[in-house]
Design a protein around this motif. Structure first.
Motif, short mmCIF file in Angstrom:
data_model
loop_
_atom_site.label_atom_id
_atom_site.label_comp_id
_atom_site.label_asym_id
_atom_site.label_seq_id
_atom_site.Cartn_x
_atom_site.Cartn_y
_atom_site.Cartn_z
N TYR A 64 0.85 -1.18 0.00
CA TYR A 64 0.00 0.00 0.00
C TYR A 64 0.90 1.24 0.00
O TYR A 64 2.03 1.19 0.48
CB TYR A 64 -0.87 0.04 1.26
N ASP A 66 2.01 3.85 1.79
CA ASP A 66 1.87 4.11 3.23
C ASP A 66 3.24 4.18 3.91
O ASP A 66 3.59 3.33 4.72
CB ASP A 66 1.01 3.01 3.87
N PHE A 74 -4.04 -1.56 7.05
CA PHE A 74 -4.94 -1.82 5.93
C PHE A 74 -5.41 -0.52 5.29
O PHE A 74 -5.75 0.45 5.98
CB PHE A 74 -6.16 -2.62 6.40
N VAL A 75 -5.44 -0.50 3.96
CA VAL A 75 -5.96 0.65 3.20
C VAL A 75 -7.10 0.15 2.32
O VAL A 75 -6.91 -0.77 1.51
CB VAL A 75 -4.86 1.30 2.35
N ASP A 76 -8.25 0.75 2.46
CA ASP A 76 -9.43 0.34 1.70
C ASP A 76 -9.39 1.02 0.33
O ASP A 76 -10.23 1.84 -0.01
CB ASP A 76 -10.70 0.71 2.47
N VAL A 77 -8.42 0.63 -0.46
CA VAL A 77 -8.19 1.24 -1.77
C VAL A 77 -9.04 0.51 -2.82
O VAL A 77 -9.24 -0.70 -2.74
CB VAL A 77 -6.68 1.19 -2.13
N ALA A 78 -9.54 1.25 -3.80
CA ALA A 78 -10.33 0.66 -4.87
C ALA A 78 -9.46 -0.31 -5.67
O ALA A 78 -8.27 -0.04 -5.91
CB ALA A 78 -10.87 1.74 -5.79
N THR A 116 -3.79 -8.92 3.99
CA THR A 116 -5.15 -8.67 3.51
C THR A 116 -5.51 -9.61 2.36
O THR A 116 -6.61 -10.17 2.33
CB THR A 116 -5.30 -7.21 3.06
N HIS A 120 -8.93 -11.34 1.21
CA HIS A 120 -9.70 -10.28 0.54
C HIS A 120 -9.66 -10.51 -0.97
O HIS A 120 -8.67 -10.21 -1.64
CB HIS A 120 -9.08 -8.93 0.90
N GLN A 123 -9.02 -7.35 -3.49
CA GLN A 123 -7.65 -6.84 -3.51
C GLN A 123 -6.67 -7.90 -4.03
O GLN A 123 -5.70 -7.56 -4.72
CB GLN A 123 -7.24 -6.33 -2.12
#
Length: 250
Positions: A64, A66, A74-78, A116, A120, A123
């Motif tokens: 990410y 970051d 965690f990054v809720d990236v598209a 993740t 997930h 992702q």
């Protein structure tokens, strides 16, 4: 026969992390930070140069975006944005490796992204899509039984299963969170014995004492763990003493 990898190239500007030059004399594969969680162009170049000098395979350690949290949140990236960011990171490392004269042969996600995409699906698909779009010959270094392993394999990518020398395991085969006590192991002799069991018997003892089956092609020693070089040296020595060949997978 097993590969020994390390997370490397994680210094940034005047801030130093680990001893990449010493680690390149021990490991057979190096997961090199691509600037999103750590690393910068100069660090990337010097780490790749050291890896090439010791015939160590070079992998893109993608994350990410970051730097503040070292890629461990965690990054809720598209998904589409994540695909582009992984493509960008692989491309940056490929360009630097081309200048040095050695190829990038695999990709290993870092930190929170790694954990993740164990579960997930969106992702994991985004990361697999990025790798396939850049170069479908790149291997994917990941946790056995993970979503990224399943999806990458379905897309025709080579999947290389990884175990962790210096991290505790949950009974389900995932890694104990770094927020929990005992998540990171530090005793080189104990870690060496543990890795021999991983390589020879395909087993690891989880944090609750249960024994997990573990079929791994590569074992990771984290370059940012205190005493990482000593731990890596102990692991390599233990494997050699046990008659297990340590060799790169790519």
């Amino acid at each position: 026969m097993i590969d020994l990898n390390s997370d490397s190239g994680e210094s940034f500007s005047s801030w130093r992390m680990g001893d990449d030059e010493a680690m390149m004399r021990i490991v057979t594969s190096a997961n090199i930070a691509c600037g999103f969680h750590a690393g910068d162009p100069g660090v990337m170049r010097s780490t790749i140069t050291a890896a090439a000098a010791h015939d160590v395979a070079v992998g893109a350690h993608v994350s990410y975006r970051d730097l503040h949290h070292f890629g461990r949140v965690f990054v809720d990236v598209a998904p589409a944005e994540l695909t582009d960011e992984v493509v960008y990171q692989i491309g940056a490392l490929q360009a630097m490796a081309r200048v040095v004269g050695t190829p990038v042969t695999y990709v290993k996600p870092h930190g929170a992204l790694y954990n993740t995409i164990v579960h997930h699906t969106a992702q994991a698909t985004a990361v697999a899509d990025a790798i396939k779009e850049v170069d479908e010959s790149l291997a994917v270094l990941c946790l056995p039984g993970s979503e990224i392993a399943r999806i990458a394999g379905r897309k025709g990518l080579r999947v290389v299963h990884e175990a962790f020398a210096d991290r505790a395991y949950n009974p389900d085969g995932t890694l104990v969170s770094r927020r929990e006590p005992g998540a990171v192991l530090h005793d080189p002799a104990e870690i060496g014995r543990r890795v021999v069991r991983m390589a020879a018997d395909h087993q690891v003892v989880a944090a609750d004492g249960s024994v997990l089956d573990l079929d791994a092609d590569s074992v990771c020693v984290h370059g940012d763990t205190p005493g990482a070089v000593g731990i890596a040296a102990a692991v390599r020595s233990a494997l050699t003493d046990a008659g297990i060949e340590v060799t790169r997978f790519a």
